[in-house]
Design a protein around this motif. Structure first.
Motif, PDB file in Angstrom:
ATOM      1  N   ASN A   1       6.553  -4.381   6.711  1.00  0.00           N
ATOM      2  CA  ASN A   1       7.679  -3.468   6.691  1.00  0.00           C
ATOM      3  C   ASN A   1       7.187  -2.146   6.121  1.00  0.00           C
ATOM      4  OD1 ASN A   1      10.784  -2.789   5.255  1.00  0.00           O
ATOM      5  ND2 ASN A   1      10.609  -3.435   7.377  1.00  0.00           N
ATOM      6  N   VAL A   2       7.759  -1.040   6.581  1.00  0.00           N
ATOM      7  CA  VAL A   2       7.272   0.283   6.192  1.00  0.00           C
ATOM      8  C   VAL A   2       8.441   1.183   5.826  1.00  0.00           C
ATOM      9  CG1 VAL A   2       7.273   1.177   8.563  1.00  0.00           C
ATOM     10  CG2 VAL A   2       5.705   2.161   6.884  1.00  0.00           C
TER      11      VAL A   2
ATOM     12  N   THR B   1       0.297   1.528   9.258  1.00  0.00           N
ATOM     13  CA  THR B   1       0.705   0.212   9.765  1.00  0.00           C
ATOM     14  C   THR B   1      -0.314  -0.324  10.759  1.00  0.00           C
ATOM     15  OG1 THR B   1       3.039   0.803   9.486  1.00  0.00           O
ATOM     16  CG2 THR B   1       2.547  -1.047  10.933  1.00  0.00           C
ATOM     17  N   ARG B   2      -0.768   0.502  11.676  1.00  0.00           N
ATOM     18  CA  ARG B   2      -1.728   0.050  12.693  1.00  0.00           C
ATOM     19  C   ARG B   2      -3.067  -0.349  12.062  1.00  0.00           C
ATOM     20  NH1 ARG B   2      -0.716   0.814  18.095  1.00  0.00           N
ATOM     21  NH2 ARG B   2       1.255   1.854  18.586  1.00  0.00           N
ATOM     22  N   VAL B   3      -3.547   0.440  11.122  1.00  0.00           N
ATOM     23  CA  VAL B   3      -4.818   0.123  10.466  1.00  0.00           C
ATOM     24  C   VAL B   3      -4.712  -1.208   9.719  1.00  0.00           C
ATOM     25  CG1 VAL B   3      -6.303   0.807   8.528  1.00  0.00           C
ATOM     26  CG2 VAL B   3      -5.710   2.469  10.303  1.00  0.00           C
ATOM     27  N   THR B   4      -3.630  -1.396   8.986  1.00  0.00           N
ATOM     28  CA  THR B   4      -3.460  -2.624   8.203  1.00  0.00           C
ATOM     29  C   THR B   4      -3.308  -3.840   9.101  1.00  0.00           C
ATOM     30  OG1 THR B   4      -2.426  -1.368   6.411  1.00  0.00           O
ATOM     31  CG2 THR B   4      -2.044  -3.740   6.444  1.00  0.00           C
ATOM     32  N   LEU B   5      -2.486  -3.730  10.140  1.00  0.00           N
ATOM     33  CA  LEU B   5      -2.270  -4.873  11.026  1.00  0.00           C
ATOM     34  C   LEU B   5      -3.481  -5.132  11.917  1.00  0.00           C
ATOM     35  CD1 LEU B   5       1.485  -4.516  12.042  1.00  0.00           C
ATOM     36  CD2 LEU B   5       0.444  -5.592  10.039  1.00  0.00           C
ATOM     37  N   SER B   6      -4.288  -4.117  12.176  1.00  0.00           N
ATOM     38  CA  SER B   6      -5.542  -4.318  12.889  1.00  0.00           C
ATOM     39  C   SER B   6      -6.446  -5.258  12.098  1.00  0.00           C
ATOM     40  CB  SER B   6      -6.240  -2.975  13.120  1.00  0.00           C
ATOM     41  OG  SER B   6      -7.548  -3.143  13.644  1.00  0.00           O
ATOM     42  N   ARG B   7      -6.487  -5.051  10.795  1.00  0.00           N
ATOM     43  CA  ARG B   7      -7.303  -5.909   9.942  1.00  0.00           C
ATOM     44  C   ARG B   7      -6.748  -7.329   9.883  1.00  0.00           C
ATOM     45  NH1 ARG B   7      -7.897  -1.171   5.386  1.00  0.00           N
ATOM     46  NH2 ARG B   7      -9.930  -0.368   6.048  1.00  0.00           N
TER      47      ARG B   7
ATOM     48  N   GLN C   1       0.839  -1.190   0.000  1.00  0.00           N
ATOM     49  CA  GLN C   1       0.000   0.000   0.000  1.00  0.00           C
ATOM     50  C   GLN C   1       0.878   1.245   0.000  1.00  0.00           C
ATOM     51  OE1 GLN C   1      -3.571  -0.578   2.895  1.00  0.00           O
ATOM     52  NE2 GLN C   1      -1.909  -1.854   3.663  1.00  0.00           N
ATOM     53  N   VAL C   2       0.442   2.252  -0.725  1.00  0.00           N
ATOM     54  CA  VAL C   2       1.164   3.521  -0.736  1.00  0.00           C
ATOM     55  C   VAL C   2       0.190   4.644  -0.427  1.00  0.00           C
ATOM     56  CG1 VAL C   2       3.007   2.784  -2.285  1.00  0.00           C
ATOM     57  CG2 VAL C   2       0.914   3.750  -3.250  1.00  0.00           C
ATOM     58  N   LEU C   3       0.674   5.613   0.316  1.00  0.00           N
ATOM     59  CA  LEU C   3      -0.119   6.759   0.750  1.00  0.00           C
ATOM     60  C   LEU C   3       0.656   8.023   0.438  1.00  0.00           C
ATOM     61  CD1 LEU C   3      -2.558   7.913   2.542  1.00  0.00           C
ATOM     62  CD2 LEU C   3      -0.946   7.738   4.457  1.00  0.00           C
ATOM     63  N   GLN C   4       0.022   8.953  -0.275  1.00  0.00           N
ATOM     64  CA  GLN C   4       0.683  10.223  -0.578  1.00  0.00           C
ATOM     65  C   GLN C   4       0.467  11.189   0.582  1.00  0.00           C
ATOM     66  OE1 GLN C   4      -0.285  11.926  -4.404  1.00  0.00           O
ATOM     67  NE2 GLN C   4       1.691  12.965  -4.476  1.00  0.00           N
ATOM     68  N   VAL C   5       1.559  11.756   1.062  1.00  0.00           N
ATOM     69  CA  VAL C   5       1.498  12.657   2.218  1.00  0.00           C
ATOM     70  C   VAL C   5       0.961  14.016   1.768  1.00  0.00           C
ATOM     71  CG1 VAL C   5       2.846  13.752   4.049  1.00  0.00           C
ATOM     72  CG2 VAL C   5       3.460  11.449   3.246  1.00  0.00           C
ATOM     73  N   PRO C   6      -0.103  14.508   2.411  1.00  0.00           N
ATOM     74  CA  PRO C   6      -0.676  15.794   1.998  1.00  0.00           C
ATOM     75  C   PRO C   6       0.167  16.967   2.480  1.00  0.00           C
ATOM     76  CG  PRO C   6      -1.822  14.982   3.919  1.00  0.00           C
ATOM     77  CD  PRO C   6      -0.831  13.912   3.546  1.00  0.00           C
TER      78      PRO C   6
ATOM     79  N   TRP D   1       5.758  10.232  -0.145  1.00  0.00           N
ATOM     80  CA  TRP D   1       5.101   8.931  -0.102  1.00  0.00           C
ATOM     81  C   TRP D   1       5.473   8.095   1.117  1.00  0.00           C
ATOM     82  CZ3 TRP D   1       1.300   7.488  -3.427  1.00  0.00           C
ATOM     83  CH2 TRP D   1       1.158   8.242  -4.608  1.00  0.00           C
ATOM     84  N   ILE D   2       4.492   7.299   1.558  1.00  0.00           N
ATOM     85  CA  ILE D   2       4.676   6.256   2.564  1.00  0.00           C
ATOM     86  C   ILE D   2       4.323   4.937   1.895  1.00  0.00           C
ATOM     87  CG2 ILE D   2       3.787   5.303   4.745  1.00  0.00           C
ATOM     88  CD1 ILE D   2       3.044   8.283   5.426  1.00  0.00           C
ATOM     89  N   ALA D   3       5.105   3.895   2.156  1.00  0.00           N
ATOM     90  CA  ALA D   3       4.844   2.578   1.589  1.00  0.00           C
ATOM     91  C   ALA D   3       4.834   1.538   2.696  1.00  0.00           C
ATOM     92  CB  ALA D   3       5.898   2.219   0.544  1.00  0.00           C
ATOM     93  N   LEU D   4       3.874   0.629   2.627  1.00  0.00           N
ATOM     94  CA  LEU D   4       3.756  -0.457   3.601  1.00  0.00           C
ATOM     95  C   LEU D   4       3.554  -1.769   2.852  1.00  0.00           C
ATOM     96  CD1 LEU D   4       3.302  -1.417   6.624  1.00  0.00           C
ATOM     97  CD2 LEU D   4       0.859  -1.173   6.121  1.00  0.00           C
ATOM     98  N   ILE D   5       4.331  -2.779   3.200  1.00  0.00           N
ATOM     99  CA  ILE D   5       4.144  -4.126   2.663  1.00  0.00           C
ATOM    100  C   ILE D   5       3.738  -5.022   3.823  1.00  0.00           C
ATOM    101  CG2 ILE D   5       6.618  -4.701   2.898  1.00  0.00           C
ATOM    102  CD1 ILE D   5       6.315  -6.423   0.369  1.00  0.00           C
ATOM    103  N   SER D   6       2.770  -5.917   3.592  1.00  0.00           N
ATOM    104  CA  SER D   6       2.282  -6.765   4.683  1.00  0.00           C
ATOM    105  C   SER D   6       1.651  -8.030   4.119  1.00  0.00           C
ATOM    106  CB  SER D   6       1.250  -6.011   5.535  1.00  0.00           C
ATOM    107  OG  SER D   6       0.127  -5.632   4.733  1.00  0.00           O
ATOM    108  N   GLY D   7       1.453  -9.007   5.024  1.00  0.00           N
ATOM    109  CA  GLY D   7       0.787 -10.247   4.654  1.00  0.00           C
ATOM    110  C   GLY D   7       1.754 -11.367   4.336  1.00  0.00           C
TER     111      GLY D   7
END
Length: 236
Positions: free
Chosen positions: A91-92, A53-59, A6-11, A98-104
Motif C-alpha cells: 500500500n502506498v 512501488t515498482r522497484v520494491t515489488l520488482s524485488r 519505506q519512506v522517500l522525501q520528495v526533492p 513524503w512518500i510512504a510504501l508498506i509491503s511484504g
C-alpha cells in the motif's frame, strides 16, 4: 517475508536524467497525469510513488519494474494485476514532502502519511467517533493538532488495510491508545499499528491485518531509488 515500511522525501528538483528515467518506468496513465499537474511537486509525488512501488515489488516478485501492472478494487485499493502474484501485499501514500510504501508479509496492509497543517478542530466532530472526539478534546491545547493527525492517519491506514477506503465511515470505529502507548482499532484489536512523526510537519501511520510491523521505516534516498531502478530494469 517481513513487512517493511519505506519512506522517500520528495526533492524540490530532480536532475533531468533522473526524471526521464522515472517517467519512462511508470504507466502511460501516470505520465499523462503528471503532465497535467500545475505544480511540479504534485507530479513528483505521483510519479515517485509509483516508481518506489515498482522497484520494491520488482524485488519481491523477481519481475522487472516495467513488467508489473496494477489494478484497483472497487474501493480504490491497488494490487498487482498478475494472477501469480495476488499474495503480494502493499500500500502506498504520499502527502507534502513524503512518500510512504508498506509491503511484504502475508496479510493486508495500509499506510497513510499526512502533511500537518492547521485545521478547524470541529472537523473531528464530523469524522471521528465520540470516543475519539472526547480523547482529542481532553488533550492539552498544544497537543491537539498532533493528536488529530495521529488519529486521522491511524484511521486512514486501517480502512486502507481492510480495503474499503472511505466507503467505511471514519466514525464507525475508534482508534484507542493502550496503556503501553500502542494503538488498536475497536473493530480489530489484533491488528498492529505504527504511528510516528516523520518530521515536524508530517505524520505517518501503518496498519497490518495481523503481521508484526517494524518500529521504524527505512529511509530511501532519490539516489538509491535511481540506482535500484537502473539495475533492476537492466536484468534479464
Amino acid at each position: 517475508m517481513m513487512v517493511t515500511i519505506q519512506v522517500l522525501q520528495v526533492p524540490a528538483e530532480l536532475p533531468g536524467s533522473y526524471w526521464n528515467l522515472f517517467l519512462s518506468h511508470v504507466s502511460e496513465e501516470r505520465r499523462a497525469q503528471a503532465s497535467r499537474f500545475v505544480h511540479l511537486a504534485d507530479a513528483y509525488r505521483s510519479v515517485l510513488g509509483e516508481v518506489l512501488t515498482r522497484v520494491t515489488l520488482s524485488r519481491l516478485t523477481g519481475l522487472r519494474p516495467g513488467d508489473l501492472s496494477f489494478t484497483r478494487n472497487k474501493y480504490g485499493k491497488p494490487s498487482l494485476s498478475l494472477s501469480n502474484y495476488d499474495d503480494v501485499h502493499f500500500n502506498v501514500s504520499h502527502s507534502g514532502d513524503w512518500i510512504a510504501l508498506i509491503s511484504g508479509g502475508n496479510a493486508d496492509l495500509g499506510v497513510d502519511v499526512e502533511k500537518i497543517a492547521p485545521i478547524d478542530m470541529k472537523i473531528a466532530e464530523r469524522f471521528f467517533s465520540l470516543t475519539e472526539s472526547q480523547f482529542l478534546a481532553a488533550e492539552p491545547d498544544e497537543m491537539q493538532l498532533e493528536t488529530f493527525y495521529r488519529l486521522w492517519t491511524l484511521k486512514e491506514s486501517y480502512i486502507k488495510a481492510v480495503g474499503m477506503g472511505l466507503s467505511m465511515p471514519l466514525d464507525s470505529f475508534s482508534m484507542i491508545r493502550n496503556a503501553d502507548g500502542n494503538w488498536h482499532s475497536s473493530e480489530a484489536a489484533a491488528y498492529p499499528f505504527l504511528s510516528l512523526r516523520l518530521d515536524h510537519g508530517h505524520m505517518l501511520a501503518a496498519c497490518s491485518a495481523g503481521e508484526a510491523l517494524p518500529t521504524q521505516p527505512d529511509v530511501i534516498t532519490i539516489e538509491e531509488l535511481y540506482q535500484a531502478l537502473l539495475g533492476l530494469s537492466q536484468k534479464s
